[in-house]
Design a protein around this motif. Structure first.
Motif, mmCIF file in Angstrom:
data_model
loop_
_atom_site.group_PDB
_atom_site.id
_atom_site.type_symbol
_atom_site.label_atom_id
_atom_site.label_comp_id
_atom_site.label_asym_id
_atom_site.label_seq_id
_atom_site.Cartn_x
_atom_site.Cartn_y
_atom_site.Cartn_z
ATOM 1 N N LEU A 108 24.552 68.897 16.647
ATOM 2 C CA LEU A 108 25.690 68.660 15.772
ATOM 3 C C LEU A 108 25.728 69.675 14.641
ATOM 4 C CD1 LEU A 108 24.910 64.893 15.448
ATOM 5 C CD2 LEU A 108 27.171 65.624 16.160
ATOM 6 N N SER A 109 26.933 70.127 14.309
ATOM 7 C CA SER A 109 27.147 70.880 13.086
ATOM 8 C C SER A 109 28.627 70.744 12.727
ATOM 9 C CB SER A 109 26.766 72.350 13.248
ATOM 10 O OG SER A 109 26.859 73.015 11.989
ATOM 11 N N THR A 113 29.671 75.162 9.171
ATOM 12 C CA THR A 113 29.609 76.482 9.798
ATOM 13 C C THR A 113 29.428 77.610 8.786
ATOM 14 O OG1 THR A 113 32.028 76.696 9.781
ATOM 15 C CG2 THR A 113 31.026 75.730 11.751
ATOM 16 N N HIS A 114 29.790 77.369 7.516
ATOM 17 C CA HIS A 114 29.603 78.391 6.482
ATOM 18 C C HIS A 114 28.129 78.756 6.314
ATOM 19 C CE1 HIS A 114 29.127 74.477 4.521
ATOM 20 N NE2 HIS A 114 28.324 75.091 3.669
ATOM 21 N N LEU A 119 32.099 80.050 12.674
ATOM 22 C CA LEU A 119 32.088 79.188 13.855
ATOM 23 C C LEU A 119 31.287 79.778 15.009
ATOM 24 C CD1 LEU A 119 33.228 76.698 15.362
ATOM 25 C CD2 LEU A 119 35.263 78.063 15.878
ATOM 26 N N VAL A 120 31.574 81.002 15.380
ATOM 27 C CA VAL A 120 30.901 81.600 16.533
ATOM 28 C C VAL A 120 29.407 81.776 16.273
ATOM 29 C CG1 VAL A 120 30.769 83.658 17.988
ATOM 30 C CG2 VAL A 120 33.005 82.728 17.363
ATOM 31 N N ASN A 121 29.040 82.180 15.076
ATOM 32 C CA ASN A 121 27.615 82.305 14.739
ATOM 33 C C ASN A 121 26.914 80.954 14.804
ATOM 34 O OD1 ASN A 121 27.894 85.030 14.324
ATOM 35 N ND2 ASN A 121 27.979 84.904 12.101
ATOM 36 N N THR A 122 27.601 79.907 14.371
ATOM 37 C CA THR A 122 27.025 78.564 14.433
ATOM 38 C C THR A 122 26.755 78.156 15.868
ATOM 39 O OG1 THR A 122 28.221 77.965 12.421
ATOM 40 C CG2 THR A 122 27.348 76.154 13.736
ATOM 41 N N LEU A 123 27.675 78.487 16.754
ATOM 42 C CA LEU A 123 27.480 78.160 18.164
ATOM 43 C C LEU A 123 26.298 78.915 18.759
ATOM 44 C CD1 LEU A 123 31.195 78.032 19.336
ATOM 45 C CD2 LEU A 123 29.600 76.113 19.161
ATOM 46 N N GLU A 124 26.082 80.129 18.317
ATOM 47 C CA GLU A 124 24.924 80.890 18.805
ATOM 48 C C GLU A 124 23.618 80.235 18.357
ATOM 49 O OE1 GLU A 124 24.687 83.457 21.027
ATOM 50 O OE2 GLU A 124 26.737 82.743 21.307
ATOM 51 N N VAL A 125 23.590 79.751 17.133
ATOM 52 C CA VAL A 125 22.403 79.043 16.650
ATOM 53 C C VAL A 125 22.215 77.745 17.429
ATOM 54 C CG1 VAL A 125 21.354 77.895 14.669
ATOM 55 C CG2 VAL A 125 22.544 80.071 14.355
ATOM 56 N N ALA A 126 23.297 77.009 17.633
ATOM 57 C CA ALA A 126 23.218 75.752 18.377
ATOM 58 C C ALA A 126 22.693 75.978 19.792
ATOM 59 C CB ALA A 126 24.597 75.095 18.426
ATOM 60 N N ARG A 127 23.120 77.070 20.420
ATOM 61 C CA ARG A 127 22.699 77.368 21.791
ATOM 62 C C ARG A 127 21.179 77.495 21.894
ATOM 63 N NH1 ARG A 127 26.251 81.370 23.209
ATOM 64 N NH2 ARG A 127 27.313 80.280 24.899
ATOM 65 N N LYS A 128 20.550 78.041 20.861
ATOM 66 C CA LYS A 128 19.094 78.226 20.880
ATOM 67 C C LYS A 128 18.348 76.890 20.924
ATOM 68 C CE LYS A 128 19.459 82.491 18.171
ATOM 69 N NZ LYS A 128 19.161 83.132 16.864
ATOM 70 N N HIS A 129 18.992 75.835 20.443
ATOM 71 C CA HIS A 129 18.335 74.526 20.383
ATOM 72 C C HIS A 129 18.725 73.604 21.532
ATOM 73 C CE1 HIS A 129 16.839 75.331 16.352
ATOM 74 N NE2 HIS A 129 18.053 75.686 15.970
ATOM 75 N N LEU A 130 19.653 74.028 22.384
ATOM 76 C CA LEU A 130 20.281 73.125 23.339
ATOM 77 C C LEU A 130 19.557 73.110 24.684
ATOM 78 C CD1 LEU A 130 22.830 71.313 23.289
ATOM 79 C CD2 LEU A 130 24.052 73.178 24.423
ATOM 80 N N ALA A 131 19.334 71.900 25.201
ATOM 81 C CA ALA A 131 18.773 71.745 26.539
ATOM 82 C C ALA A 131 19.845 72.050 27.583
ATOM 83 C CB ALA A 131 18.257 70.316 26.713
ATOM 84 N N PRO A 132 19.450 72.446 28.794
ATOM 85 C CA PRO A 132 20.432 72.680 29.862
ATOM 86 C C PRO A 132 21.312 71.450 30.080
ATOM 87 C CG PRO A 132 18.273 73.497 30.520
ATOM 88 C CD PRO A 132 18.072 72.752 29.236
#
Length: 244
Positions: A108-109, A113-114, A119-132
């Motif tokens: 969640l975020s 995003t600031h 927004l796009v940078n936040t999604l890149e960070v989220a991807r690093k923590h996300l399970a398949p």
């Protein structure tokens, strides 16, 4: 008045720190959660998203990250009051530097995003923590109508709704659910924040921060009504990685 105290007081009567009503939050969580999900909130504040997830699903486990110790203390107290503290872990640090040994099923975020530079940078960070196969719940502002120069100065160089969606898709994500905040939700959020801050100031006239709080509440209300109410929108999406 420091911003941390200001935020805590302003959001006392609107614990979801974004322009979303309870029904919308429930629908978003329903589309994101599974019964045994591990959930991470990057920039969790007082943890209301996590508290609702833990309350809704008794096998969910959650972690929250925030720089505000006061907000995390408030989250811990609320978790104990709701009987979910044994399933909640809180980290007092910057969300951008958080690491974990295990991935999460839901990241969640919303309204933060600031912290990550957009927004796009936040999604890149989220991807690093996300399970398949996991899901991201992300919320950010957009321009519903042409903004004034003052609105852009206050809220940043946002895109319109369609462009915001397209940026997310181009970054490799597929929306599986979404919610555009209604006028009622947007107005309720602003009235709650600045009304609560003003009420606190009027109820505590002898507090050293009282005059400042009253001035901030008045200024923010005028900025909202005159500069961005007619143009600002808020989008929250549940996303999955494309092709996964």
């Amino acid at each position: 008045m420091n911003r941390e105290l200001q935020s805590m007081i302003a959001h006392a009567n609107h614990p979801i720190q974004s322009p979303l009503g309870d029904e919308a939050v429930g629908h978003l969580l329903d589309h994101a959660l599974t019964d045994h999900a591990r959930v991470l909130d990057l920039g969790c504040g007082a943890g209301e998203w996590l508290l609702r997830a833990l309350t809704a699903r008794p096998a969910v486990r959650a972690e929250g990250v925030d720089v505000s110790k006061a907000a995390l203390d408030r989250a811990a107290t609320a978790a104990a009051d709701r009987g979910v503290d044994d399933r909640l872990t809180l980290h007092h640090q910057g969300a951008e530097g958080f690491t974990s040994a295990e991935p999460f099923d839901v990241v969640l975020s919303v309204g933060a995003t600031h912290v990550f530079g957009g927004l796009v940078n936040t999604l890149e960070v989220a991807r690093k923590h996300l399970a398949p196969g996991g899901r991201v719940v992300i919320g950010d502002g957009f321009w519903e109508r042409e903004p004034t120069p003052e609105a852009i100065e206050m809220l940043g160089d946002l895109e319109d709704l369609a462009t915001t969606h397209d940026q997310v898709v181009a970054a490799g994500w597929t929306p599986v659910f979404g919610h555009v905040s209604t006028r009622q939700e947007l107005d309720a959020y602003e009235w709650a924040c600045w009304g609560t801050l003003a009420t606190w100031a009027l109820d505590h006239p002898d507090d050293p921060d009282s005059a400042d709080a009253l001035s901030i509440a008045a200024t923010r209300r005028v900025e909202w009504l005159h500069s961005y109410r007619s143009s600002f929108g808020f989008l929250t999406m549940v996303l999955r990685e494309s092709g996964k």
